[in-house]
Design a protein around this motif. Structure first.
Motif, PDB file in Angstrom:
ATOM      1  N   HIS A  35       1.785  90.208   8.503  1.00 15.60           N
ATOM      2  CA  HIS A  35       2.167  89.351   7.380  1.00 15.60           C
ATOM      3  C   HIS A  35       3.439  89.896   6.726  1.00 15.60           C
ATOM      4  O   HIS A  35       3.566  91.089   6.466  1.00 15.60           O
ATOM      5  N   GLY A  36       4.373  89.030   6.480  1.00 13.43           N
ATOM      6  CA  GLY A  36       5.624  89.467   5.877  1.00 13.43           C
ATOM      7  C   GLY A  36       6.657  89.934   6.876  1.00 13.43           C
ATOM      8  O   GLY A  36       7.738  90.401   6.475  1.00 13.43           O
ATOM      9  N   LEU A  37       6.353  89.844   8.175  1.00 12.22           N
ATOM     10  CA  LEU A  37       7.313  90.176   9.233  1.00 12.22           C
ATOM     11  C   LEU A  37       7.604  88.886  10.003  1.00 12.22           C
ATOM     12  O   LEU A  37       6.973  88.593  11.013  1.00 12.22           O
ATOM     13  N   PRO A  38       8.550  88.083   9.547  1.00 20.02           N
ATOM     14  CA  PRO A  38       8.687  86.712  10.047  1.00 20.02           C
ATOM     15  C   PRO A  38       9.335  86.567  11.417  1.00 20.02           C
ATOM     16  O   PRO A  38       9.154  85.538  12.073  1.00 20.02           O
ATOM     17  N   HIS A  39      10.091  87.565  11.844  1.00 22.98           N
ATOM     18  CA  HIS A  39      10.787  87.446  13.127  1.00 22.98           C
ATOM     19  C   HIS A  39       9.905  88.029  14.227  1.00 22.98           C
ATOM     20  O   HIS A  39       9.662  89.232  14.282  1.00 22.98           O
ATOM     21  N   ARG A  40       9.428  87.151  15.132  1.00 24.55           N
ATOM     22  CA  ARG A  40       8.467  87.577  16.160  1.00 24.55           C
ATOM     23  C   ARG A  40       8.984  87.197  17.544  1.00 24.55           C
ATOM     24  O   ARG A  40       9.465  86.079  17.760  1.00 24.55           O
ATOM     25  N   LEU A  41       8.876  88.151  18.488  1.00 22.06           N
ATOM     26  CA  LEU A  41       9.353  87.922  19.838  1.00 22.06           C
ATOM     27  C   LEU A  41       8.415  88.572  20.845  1.00 22.06           C
ATOM     28  O   LEU A  41       7.707  89.531  20.524  1.00 22.06           O
ATOM     29  N   ILE A  42       8.450  88.049  22.068  1.00 26.97           N
ATOM     30  CA  ILE A  42       7.662  88.583  23.181  1.00 26.97           C
ATOM     31  C   ILE A  42       8.629  88.984  24.289  1.00 26.97           C
ATOM     32  O   ILE A  42       9.690  88.359  24.454  1.00 26.97           O
ATOM     33  N   ALA A  43       8.321  90.024  25.032  1.00 29.24           N
ATOM     34  CA  ALA A  43       9.177  90.474  26.127  1.00 29.24           C
ATOM     35  C   ALA A  43       8.326  90.830  27.331  1.00 29.24           C
ATOM     36  O   ALA A  43       7.246  91.416  27.192  1.00 29.24           O
ATOM     37  N   TYR A  44       8.805  90.488  28.515  1.00 22.55           N
ATOM     38  CA  TYR A  44       8.104  90.807  29.758  1.00 22.55           C
ATOM     39  C   TYR A  44       9.132  91.049  30.861  1.00 22.55           C
ATOM     40  O   TYR A  44      10.323  90.737  30.703  1.00 22.55           O
ATOM     41  N   ARG A  45       8.683  91.609  31.966  1.00 26.82           N
ATOM     42  CA  ARG A  45       9.563  91.915  33.095  1.00 26.82           C
ATOM     43  C   ARG A  45       9.769  90.671  33.944  1.00 26.82           C
ATOM     44  O   ARG A  45       8.817  90.069  34.440  1.00 26.82           O
ATOM     45  N   GLY A  46      11.025  90.275  34.127  1.00 24.76           N
ATOM     46  CA  GLY A  46      11.345  89.132  34.964  1.00 24.76           C
ATOM     47  C   GLY A  46      11.280  89.487  36.441  1.00 24.76           C
ATOM     48  O   GLY A  46      11.139  90.657  36.822  1.00 24.76           O
TER      49      GLY A  46
ATOM     50  N   ILE B   7      13.278  88.147  26.851  1.00 20.33           N
ATOM     51  CA  ILE B   7      12.855  88.149  25.447  1.00 20.33           C
ATOM     52  C   ILE B   7      12.874  86.715  24.939  1.00 20.33           C
ATOM     53  O   ILE B   7      13.893  86.034  25.040  1.00 20.33           O
ATOM     54  N   LEU B   8      11.747  86.263  24.392  1.00 16.05           N
ATOM     55  CA  LEU B   8      11.645  84.904  23.880  1.00 16.05           C
ATOM     56  C   LEU B   8      11.020  84.911  22.485  1.00 16.05           C
ATOM     57  O   LEU B   8      10.177  85.756  22.189  1.00 16.05           O
ATOM     58  N   PRO B   9      11.403  83.965  21.642  1.00 14.94           N
ATOM     59  CA  PRO B   9      10.737  83.842  20.334  1.00 14.94           C
ATOM     60  C   PRO B   9       9.265  83.505  20.523  1.00 14.94           C
ATOM     61  O   PRO B   9       8.884  82.832  21.486  1.00 14.94           O
ATOM     62  N   ALA B  10       8.436  83.987  19.615  1.00 14.96           N
ATOM     63  CA  ALA B  10       6.993  83.735  19.690  1.00 14.96           C
ATOM     64  C   ALA B  10       6.480  83.391  18.297  1.00 14.96           C
ATOM     65  O   ALA B  10       6.656  84.154  17.354  1.00 14.96           O
ATOM     66  N   LYS B  11       5.848  82.247  18.189  1.00 12.69           N
ATOM     67  CA  LYS B  11       5.249  81.824  16.936  1.00 12.69           C
ATOM     68  C   LYS B  11       3.753  82.080  16.996  1.00 12.69           C
ATOM     69  O   LYS B  11       3.084  81.705  17.964  1.00 12.69           O
ATOM     70  N   ILE B  12       3.208  82.750  15.985  1.00 12.39           N
ATOM     71  CA  ILE B  12       1.775  83.030  15.951  1.00 12.39           C
ATOM     72  C   ILE B  12       1.047  81.803  15.395  1.00 12.39           C
ATOM     73  O   ILE B  12       1.305  81.368  14.275  1.00 12.39           O
ATOM     74  N   ILE B  13       0.149  81.265  16.200  1.00 10.92           N
ATOM     75  CA  ILE B  13      -0.667  80.132  15.771  1.00 10.92           C
ATOM     76  C   ILE B  13      -1.869  80.619  14.978  1.00 10.92           C
ATOM     77  O   ILE B  13      -2.178  80.121  13.901  1.00 10.92           O
ATOM     78  N   LYS B  14      -2.552  81.616  15.503  1.00 12.47           N
ATOM     79  CA  LYS B  14      -3.671  82.238  14.802  1.00 12.47           C
ATOM     80  C   LYS B  14      -3.946  83.591  15.417  1.00 12.47           C
ATOM     81  O   LYS B  14      -3.504  83.896  16.529  1.00 12.47           O
ATOM     82  N   VAL B  15      -4.679  84.427  14.687  1.00  7.98           N
ATOM     83  CA  VAL B  15      -5.099  85.743  15.162  1.00  7.98           C
ATOM     84  C   VAL B  15      -6.604  85.827  15.002  1.00  7.98           C
ATOM     85  O   VAL B  15      -7.140  85.578  13.920  1.00  7.98           O
ATOM     86  N   ASP B  16      -7.306  86.149  16.086  1.00  9.78           N
ATOM     87  CA  ASP B  16      -8.745  86.332  16.010  1.00  9.78           C
ATOM     88  C   ASP B  16      -9.145  87.520  16.880  1.00  9.78           C
ATOM     89  O   ASP B  16      -8.275  88.291  17.332  1.00  9.78           O
ATOM     90  N   ALA B  17     -10.407  87.693  17.124  1.00  9.62           N
ATOM     91  CA  ALA B  17     -10.891  88.862  17.865  1.00  9.62           C
ATOM     92  C   ALA B  17     -10.380  88.900  19.297  1.00  9.62           C
ATOM     93  O   ALA B  17     -10.361  89.966  19.928  1.00  9.62           O
ATOM     94  N   THR B  18      -9.974  87.747  19.828  1.00 10.19           N
ATOM     95  CA  THR B  18      -9.489  87.712  21.210  1.00 10.19           C
ATOM     96  C   THR B  18      -8.016  88.086  21.307  1.00 10.19           C
ATOM     97  O   THR B  18      -7.511  88.328  22.408  1.00 10.19           O
ATOM     98  N   GLY B  19      -7.296  88.100  20.189  1.00 11.41           N
ATOM     99  CA  GLY B  19      -5.891  88.461  20.217  1.00 11.41           C
ATOM    100  C   GLY B  19      -5.020  87.529  19.417  1.00 11.41           C
ATOM    101  O   GLY B  19      -5.486  86.826  18.511  1.00 11.41           O
ATOM    102  N   LEU B  20      -3.739  87.500  19.760  1.00  7.70           N
ATOM    103  CA  LEU B  20      -2.756  86.655  19.096  1.00  7.70           C
ATOM    104  C   LEU B  20      -2.546  85.396  19.932  1.00  7.70           C
ATOM    105  O   LEU B  20      -2.147  85.484  21.098  1.00  7.70           O
ATOM    106  N   HIS B  21      -2.843  84.251  19.346  1.00 10.02           N
ATOM    107  CA  HIS B  21      -2.584  82.976  20.000  1.00 10.02           C
ATOM    108  C   HIS B  21      -1.161  82.565  19.659  1.00 10.02           C
ATOM    109  O   HIS B  21      -0.820  82.397  18.483  1.00 10.02           O
TER     110      HIS B  21
END
Length: 324
Positions: free
Chosen positions: A195-206, A213-227
Motif C-alpha cells: 500500500h502506498g507503492l503505486p508503481h508496480r512491475l513484473i519481470a521474467y526471462r524472455g 519488464i511489464l507494468p502490473a496492476k494488482i487486482i486483489k491479494v489473498d492467501a493464494t498470492g497477488l492476482h
C-alpha cells in the motif's frame, strides 16, 4: 544478435534523458529475474546505443549476477518528478558491462549529470568527508542495446514498435521449483506493505535470455498470492520464475519506498497469479539532509564491508575473467 548499435528514436530520447527513476531487471542462476529501481540521471549514448546507471559495491549480489549473466533490461515507466511529459513506455534490453574503476573524469561527469535530478551536491569539509565514498566509489553499468520496445502508453497496452532485433519466440514454461509454487511469505502483511507503492512491475526471462519488464496492476491479494492484470503482448501462458517490484518516490528521490519480490508467476486464460517466495523492503528518509547523511554513511559502511569480507576483490576478479 544485432551488429550495429541500436539507437533509440528521437521520440524516446526525452523519456530516457528525463525519467527520474527507472526499473532494472537482471537474471538469477535459476532462470528467474530480479527487478529493482534506480535513478539513471539521464545516462546514455544515443549514437552508440548505450544506456547506463550506477550502483555501489554495497550491493554485491546484484553486481555479481550481472557479471555472471549480463543480460539486463531497463523500463522507463513513470514520468513522475522527472523532465519528460509524454506517456511512452520504453523497454530497453541489452548486454551489460561493469566499470568497477571509473575514471575521475567520469565520476565528475556523473556528479554534474545528477544535480538536475537529485539536487545540488553538498560541499564543505564535513560533507566532502561524509560523501567521499558515495561519490567516488560508484560503479557504472553500461548496457549495449539489443532491442527497444515502445508503447504509446505507460500501461504498455496495444501494439508496440520494435527497434533492433525482433521479439523472440514465446518462451516455454519453466519447471516448478522443488519446494512448490505456493506463497512463502505472509500475503496479508505483504498487502499492507504494498500500500502506498503505486508503481508496480513484473519481470521474467524472455526466450532469448533478456529480461522482459511489464507494468502490473494488482487486482486483489489473498492467501493464494497477488492476482495481477498484466499486458498480454509478449507475456506467455504457463508458469515461470519472476520478479516483482513496487515502489514510490518523491522529487529528488527523497522519501522513496521500494519492495522487491521473487516468486512464481502463473498465466492462464483466466488471468495472472503471482506467488511471492521472498520479500525485501527499503525506505529512505523523507528529509533531504537526513537522506544525504544516510547515503554517505551507508556508502562508507558498504565499502568497508566489501573490503573486509573480500567482496570487492571477488568482483574485480570476476570482472577480469568476464573480459578475458
Amino acid at each position: 544478435m544485432t551488429s550495429a548499435p541500436v539507437s533509440w528514436p528521437q521520440s524516446a530520447d526525452a523519456v530516457i534523458r528525463g525519467d527520474l527513476t527507472v526499473a532494472v531487471a537482471y537474471l538469477t542462476p535459476a532462470g528467474g529475474a530480479v527487478i529493482t529501481s534506480v535513478s539513471p540521471v539521464g545516462l546514455g549514448d544515443r549514437e552508440n546505443g548505450v544506456l547506463g546507471f550506477t550502483t555501489s559495491l554495497g550491493f554485491p549480489k546484484k553486481l555479481e549476477r550481472i557479471l555472471r549473466d549480463p543480460h539486463v533490461a531497463v523500463a522507463y515507466h513513470t514520468r513522475e518528478h522527472g523532465f519528460a511529459s509524454d506517456d511512452t513506455y520504453v523497454l530497453a534490453q541489452g548486454t551489460a558491462s561493469v566499470d568497477l574503476r571509473p575514471s575521475p573524469g567520469r565520476l565528475q561527469d556523473l556528479m554534474r549529470a545528477s544535480e538536475p535530478f537529485l539536487g545540488e551536491t553538498k560541499r564543505g569539509l564535513v560533507w566532502d568527508w561524509l560523501l567521499r565514498e558515495y561519490h567516488q566509489e560508484r560503479v557504472f553499468v553500461d548496457i549495449g542495446l539489443e532491442r527497444i520496445a515502445l508503447w504509446d502508453n505507460l500501461a504498455a497496452r496495444g501494439a508496440e514498435s520494435i527497434i533492433g532485433t525482433a521479439w523472440p519466440r514465446i518462451p516455454a514454461p519453466q519447471k516448478p521449483p522443488k519446494n512448490g509454487t505456493e506463497p512463502r511469505v505472509d500475503t496479508s502483511a505483504l498487502k499492507r506493505q504494498l500500500h502506498g507503492l503505486p508503481h508496480r512491475l513484473i519481470a521474467y526471462r524472455g526466450a532469448d535470455g533478456y529480461p522482459v519488464i511489464l507494468p502490473a496492476k494488482i487486482i486483489k491479494v489473498d492467501a493464494t498470492g497477488l492476482h495481477l492484470d498484466i499486458p498480454s503482448g509478449p507475456l506467455p501462458l504457463g508458469g515461470r520464475r519472476a520478479g516483482f517490484l513496487a515502489h514510490s518516490f518523491n522529487p529528488q528521490c527523497v522519501g522513496l519506498g521500494m519492495r522487491t519480490l521473487t516468486g512464481w508467476l502463473e498465466i492462464t486464460d483466466d488471468g495472472a497469479l503471482y506467488s511471492p517466495h521472498t520479500s525485501k523492503g527499503l525506505a529512505a528518509p523523507p528529509y533531504k539532509t537526513l537522506l544525504t547523511v544516510s547515503n554517505g554513511l551507508m556508502a562508507k559502511y558498504g565499502l568497508w564491508r566489501a573490503q573486509r569480507d573480500g567482496t570487492a576483490e571477488r568482483l574485480h576478479e570476476l570482472a577480469r575473467n568476464t573480459v578475458s
